[in-house]
Design an enzyme around this catalytic site. Structure first.
Site, short mmCIF file in Angstrom:
data_model
loop_
_atom_site.label_atom_id
_atom_site.label_comp_id
_atom_site.label_asym_id
_atom_site.label_seq_id
_atom_site.Cartn_x
_atom_site.Cartn_y
_atom_site.Cartn_z
N ASP A 192 -0.57 -11.68 -32.30
CA ASP A 192 -0.91 -11.63 -30.87
C ASP A 192 -1.82 -12.78 -30.46
OD1 ASP A 192 -1.64 -10.43 -28.21
OD2 ASP A 192 -0.51 -8.78 -29.05
N HIS A 233 -5.60 -8.77 -25.75
CA HIS A 233 -4.46 -7.95 -26.13
C HIS A 233 -4.43 -7.60 -27.61
CE1 HIS A 233 0.08 -7.39 -26.24
NE2 HIS A 233 -0.31 -6.58 -25.28
N SER A 407 3.45 -2.31 -25.33
CA SER A 407 2.41 -2.97 -26.12
C SER A 407 1.57 -1.97 -26.90
CB SER A 407 1.45 -3.71 -25.20
OG SER A 407 1.87 -5.01 -25.03
#
Ligand SMILES: *[C@@H]1O[C@H](CO)[C@@H](O)[C@H](O)[C@H]1NC(C)=O
Ligand SMILES: [Ca+2]
Ligand SMILES: [Ca+2]
Length: 614
Positions: A192, A233, A407
């Site tokens: 990520d 994230h 996600s």
């Protein structure tokens, strides 16, 4: 990222290469060994004596092929009573012998013990007493596992039923913990935008060997900080897997004793090489790679891994984890609102990735969900604005209760798989997919397309085989026998289908029965490689029906896909025929529904389908 709108796009050609699989042959399982007692040491608040003296009972588990009459015959020959099949375990019977001592520290001897020499008896095990652990923590919540982490009480997807909202299922994560599995010795990495390795809830489980900065080309995956916290994230995904439990801080990870790393690879230009480096980082050390990103979910992109990333996947599944295969977990996509279809994403569509969808707390379809036949299973995530979201670690050492989208679902699946890998570290990449297929449940998940395939599995284009069940997975993992080697059978039919509104093409497959190295009896993944020239790609829908009658939608109409490029050797994949027979008539249907946007002056379409599959 599969949570917001920021997507990356690439222009690499669609993938090609190896296709379908399955494994023929024996599907026998051996029972859980007596060694289990020693593994169940600390079970969250219930301290069990480690490796206590074994107490043998007068009950036996026996595996006998040939059906019930044969089992009964053998039972009476040696003085046992056959109490019947053990649950749903085919060929496993519960035998009872009244003449042995009820509880003994010695295993039983006597004429009845000669049963093990009986040729039809494939396996036998005298049952040992195990400490009974109360598993009825669900009603009322009085038995709820207590953690002092401030967010624990509101983590609905882990202990929903002792919560006021009364959700219907919590994926049985606490059940897996109570069996002793918390992710110990399992290594997970998040591919990520980096990981905040000094976050108080991550630092204890942080693993530098499972981490790298591909964007900066160094060993430190710390995110780049900016005013908008754009790079939060990866840190959010990491906490879902392995935030430390009971440290008075933030949350509890699903595999809270697993090692967690992060690869910083989204904060810069993503190239085939960047992807390949990330997917192939330290494959003898890292067990599970979790990726919550992919090509644009804009409803018009068709894109997948290019040659290096494909090689990274293939090397990973062949050589990673000393040949057992790296486990790649993928978010199925967030393009629901753009009517995207995850079959047009070559990462989720790959047989090498475990593609994970989302469901809301209510079991309703979230607005962002993308349907397709390659999705394997589902975990919870956000839904409508009034539905609760996912709680996890956040950038700047904070905590958030608003992680969303597919996600959030992929790392949740990675955490659950980590529990199963602790229960049985010898599971291959395919074993894990088999276990997910067997244990995921349709439950309360809302879809109008649930169907039962010929092998008895319920499956949907929204949710794959359903909501993951961590406790069922660790139970299955404990007793799992590795599936036989994968066979790949490619059957080629080069045919052109005349343009029409619906074309049906029947292909008689043998499953390569004339070649023992390729012969597929039972299906795992089915891949159909299709080349189509067509004036407007989004007008096409494709269906595949298996010889057993299971119909998968390989492609749905896409409102925004005006492309004239068609499909060039694009591989569509379905999991819906899992464990069905391969041989027989396969029916491919291509439906062309001309939309108003279509330029009717363009000539008709030519379809060819070198079906490479089964
Ligand atoms: C968590 O820590 C508290 C002390 O802060 C302790 O009382 C409790 O038993 C611990 N919970 C578990 C499940 O270990
Ligand atoms: Ca914590
Ligand atoms: Ca997509």
């Amino acid at each position: 990222r599969r949570e917001g709108s920021a997507e990356r796009g690439r222009s690499s050609p669609p993938p090609r290469g190896e296709t379908t699989s399955h494994a023929a042959g024996d599907r026998g399982r051996s029972g859980g060994g007596g060694d289990l007692l020693c593994r169940l040491t600390l079970v969250l608040g219930f301290l069990l004596p480690a490796c206590r003296t074994r107490l043998y009972t007068n009950h036996w588990a026996v595996r006998i092929a040939g059906g019930l009459p044969e089992a009964n015959r053998i039972a009476s020959k040696y003085g046992y009573v056959n109490i019947g099949q053990i649950g749903t375990l085919k060929d496993y019977y519960h035998f009872y012998h009244s003449k042995t001592i009820k509880r003994s520290v010695l295993s039983s001897r006597g004429t009845h013990s000669f049963i093990s020499m009986e040729p039809k008896v494939e396996w036998i095990q005298q049952q040992v007493v195990k400490r009974r652990i109360k598993r009825d923590y669900k009603p009322g919540g009085t038995q709820s596992t207590y953690f002092n982490d401030p967010k624990w009480p509101s983590m609905w997807y882990m202990h929903c039923s002792d919560n006021t909202h009364h959700c219907q299922s919590d994926m049985n994560i606490v059940g897996a913990w109570k069996r002793g599995y918390t992710g110990k010795n399992v290594v997970v990495t998040i591919l990520d935008d980096g990981i905040e390795r000094n976050h108080p809830d991550l630092m204890q489980n942080y693993d530098s060997q499972a981490s790298f900065d591909v964007n900066g080309n160094d060993f430190d995956p710390m995110p780049r900080y900016d005013a908008s916290n754009e790079n939060k994230h990866g840190t959010r995904c990491a906490g879902e897997v392995a935030a430390t439990a009971n440290n008075s801080h933030c949350t509890v990870g699903i595999a809270f004793n697993a090692k967690i790393g992060g690869v910083r690879m989204l904060d810069g230009d993503v190239t085939d090489m960047v992807e390949a480096k990330s997917l192939s980082l330290n494959p003898q050390h890292i067990h599970i790679y979790s990726a919550s990103w992919g090509p644009d979910d804009d409803g018009k992109t068709v894109d997948g891994p290019a040659s290096l990333a494909r090689q990274a996947f293939e090397n990973g599944i062949r050589m990673g984890r000393r040949g057992l295969g790296s486990v790649f977990v993928w978010a199925s996509g967030n393009g629901g609102r753009s009517r995207d279809h995850c079959s047009c994403d070559g990462y989720t569509n790959s047989i090498y990735t475990i593609s994970i969808s989302s469901t809301a707390e209510s079991g309703k379809k979230p607005w962002y969900l993308e349907e397709c036949a390659s999705t394997l299973a589902t975990t919870y995530s956000s839904g409508e604005s009034y539905d609760r979201k996912i709680i996890t670690t956040d950038l700047r050492q904070r905590c958030t209760d608003s992680h969303t989208g597919t996600s959030a679902s992929a790392p949740m699946a990675a955490g659950i798989i980590a529990l199963a890998l602790e229960a049985n570290p010898f599971l291959t990449w395919r074993d894990i997919q088999h276990i997910i297929v067997r244990t995921s449940r349709a439950g309360h998940l809302n879809a109008n397309d649930w169907k039962t395939n010929a092998a008895g599995y319920k499956v949907s284009h929204l949710y794959g085989f359903g909501l993951m069940d961590a406790e069922a997975m660790v139970i299955e993992a404990e007793k799992w026998t590795t599936v036989p080697p994968q066979h790949v059978c490619v059957e080629n039919t080069d045919r052109t289908i005349r343009p029409d509104s619906i074309v049906r093409s029947i292909y008689k497959a043998t499953g390569c029965s004339d070649n023992p190295n390729h012969h597929v009896i039972y299906l795992e993944h089915v891949v159909v490689r299709i080349t189509i020239t067509h004036p407007r790609r989004g007008d096409l829908a494709i269906y595949l029906t298996s010889p057993s009658g299971t119909r998968s939608q390989l492609l749905a109409n896409r409102l925004f896909d005006h492309s004239m490029e068609g499909f060039k050797n694009w591989e569509f994949m379905t999991t819906h025929c899992w464990s069905e027979k391969a041989a027989g008539d396969w029916i491919l249907e291509i439906c062309d529904t001309p939309s108003q946007l279509r330029n009717f002056k363009t000539p008709g379409s030519i379809f060819t389908w070198p079906i490479s599959a089964i």
